[in-house]
Enzyme design. Structure first.
Site, short mmCIF file in Angstrom:
data_model
loop_
_atom_site.label_atom_id
_atom_site.label_comp_id
_atom_site.label_asym_id
_atom_site.label_seq_id
_atom_site.Cartn_x
_atom_site.Cartn_y
_atom_site.Cartn_z
N ARG A 89 -29.67 -84.54 24.37
CA ARG A 89 -28.84 -84.37 25.57
C ARG A 89 -29.72 -84.17 26.80
NH1 ARG A 89 -23.42 -83.66 25.07
NH2 ARG A 89 -22.62 -83.30 23.00
N ARG A 94 -18.55 -86.35 28.51
CA ARG A 94 -19.77 -85.82 27.90
C ARG A 94 -19.99 -84.42 28.43
NH1 ARG A 94 -22.66 -87.50 24.05
NH2 ARG A 94 -24.56 -86.83 25.06
N HIS A 96 -9.36 -82.40 36.09
CA HIS A 96 -8.88 -82.10 34.73
C HIS A 96 -7.36 -82.19 34.71
CE1 HIS A 96 -8.96 -80.42 30.72
NE2 HIS A 96 -7.97 -79.62 31.08
N LEU A 156 -16.94 -75.04 29.66
CA LEU A 156 -16.06 -76.21 29.70
C LEU A 156 -14.79 -75.91 30.48
CD1 LEU A 156 -15.31 -79.10 28.67
CD2 LEU A 156 -14.21 -77.95 26.74
N ASP A 157 -14.53 -76.69 31.52
CA ASP A 157 -13.33 -76.58 32.34
C ASP A 157 -13.12 -75.15 32.86
OD1 ASP A 157 -12.78 -79.30 31.96
OD2 ASP A 157 -11.63 -78.90 30.14
N GLU A 178 -3.55 -86.50 40.28
CA GLU A 178 -5.02 -86.54 40.25
C GLU A 178 -5.54 -87.45 41.36
OE1 GLU A 178 -7.03 -87.05 36.44
OE2 GLU A 178 -5.14 -86.62 35.44
#
Length: 185
Positions: free
Chosen positions: A51, A77, A95, A130-131, A160
Site C-alpha cells: 500500500r 481504496r 459518502h 474510515l469515513d 452527491e
C-alpha cells in the site's frame, strides 16, 4: 467526479480540476475526464508490492500535477495513514449516507434494512479513520415507501452531485478547514 468537472467549467468556480487518477483502467470517469481534456493517470494497485508503494506513486502523480486538493470520488481504496497525513486538510471524500451513520459499503441497503426514514450524502475530510473525518456538508433525502437500494441510491446520487462541488468550493475558498478555529485567550 463528473459533477466536479462540470462545476469547475464555470469561470467563477474557485477550483480547477488538474487531473483524474484511478487505480482501475476501466473506470468510467477516465473516459469522461479524457473527453473533457483533463490529464488522466492509471496505476493498478495490484502492480505494487505494498500500500505504501502504491500511495507513493499516487503522491508522485499529484505532485506532478501540482495538485493542492484531492477529491475522492468512487475511489474504493483505503489510503495509508502516511498519505492521509500528508494531505491532511486537503483531501475530501463523498459518502452515500448521513455520517456517522452507515460508514463503509452497502449504505442504501443497510439504511433500508434498519428502517431509516431519512438518508443522504456527506462530504467530509479524509482522516485515517474510515469515513470518520470532519463533516463539511450533508444533504438529506426521505426514504420513501417501496424504496429499493437502487431507487434510494439514485436520489442520494443527485444530492452527491449537488453538494460535492459546493464543498470543494468552500475548501478552495478557505471557508472550511480540518482544524478547529483558533480562539485567542
Amino acid at each position: 467526479m463528473s459533477a466536479l468537472v462540470a462545476a469547475a467549467r464555470a469561470p467563477a468556480y474557485p477550483a480547477e480540476i488538474v487531473g483524474v487518477f484511478s487505480n482501475r483502467p476501466d473506470a468510467p470517469g477516465l473516459a469522461l475526464a479524457r473527453a473533457a481534456g483533463l490529464a488522466t493517470e492509471v496505476r493498478s494497485h495490484g502492480d505494487f508490492a505494498s500500500r505504501d508503494a502504491f500511495d507513493a506513486a499516487l503522491d508522485a502523480v499529484l505532485n506532478e500535477w501540482r495538485a493542492e486538493i484531492v477529491c475522492l470520488a468512487g475511489f474504493m481504496r483505503l489510503l495509508t495513514p502516511g498519505f492521509v497525513e500528508k494531505w491532511s486538510g486537503r483531501m475530501i471524500n463523498i459518502h452515500p449516507s448521513l455520517l456517522p451513520a452507515f460508514k463503509g459499503l452497502g449504505t442504501h441497503a443497510r439504511a433500508l434494512a434498519e428502517g431509516a426514514k431519512i438518508h443522504g450524502a456527506t462530504v467530509h475530510f479524509v482522516t485515517p479513520e474510515l469515513d470518520g473525518g470532519k463533516i463539511i456538508l450533508q444533504s438529506q433525502v426521505k426514504v420513501l415507501p417501496g424504496d429499493t437500494p437502487a431507487t434510494l441510491a439514485a436520489r442520494v446520487l443527485a444530492e452527491e452531485h449537488r453538494i460535492y462541488p459546493l464543498a470543494l468550493a468552500m475548501l478552495a475558498r478557505g471557508r472550511v478547514t480540518l482544524e478547529p478555529p483558533h480562539h485567542p485567550n
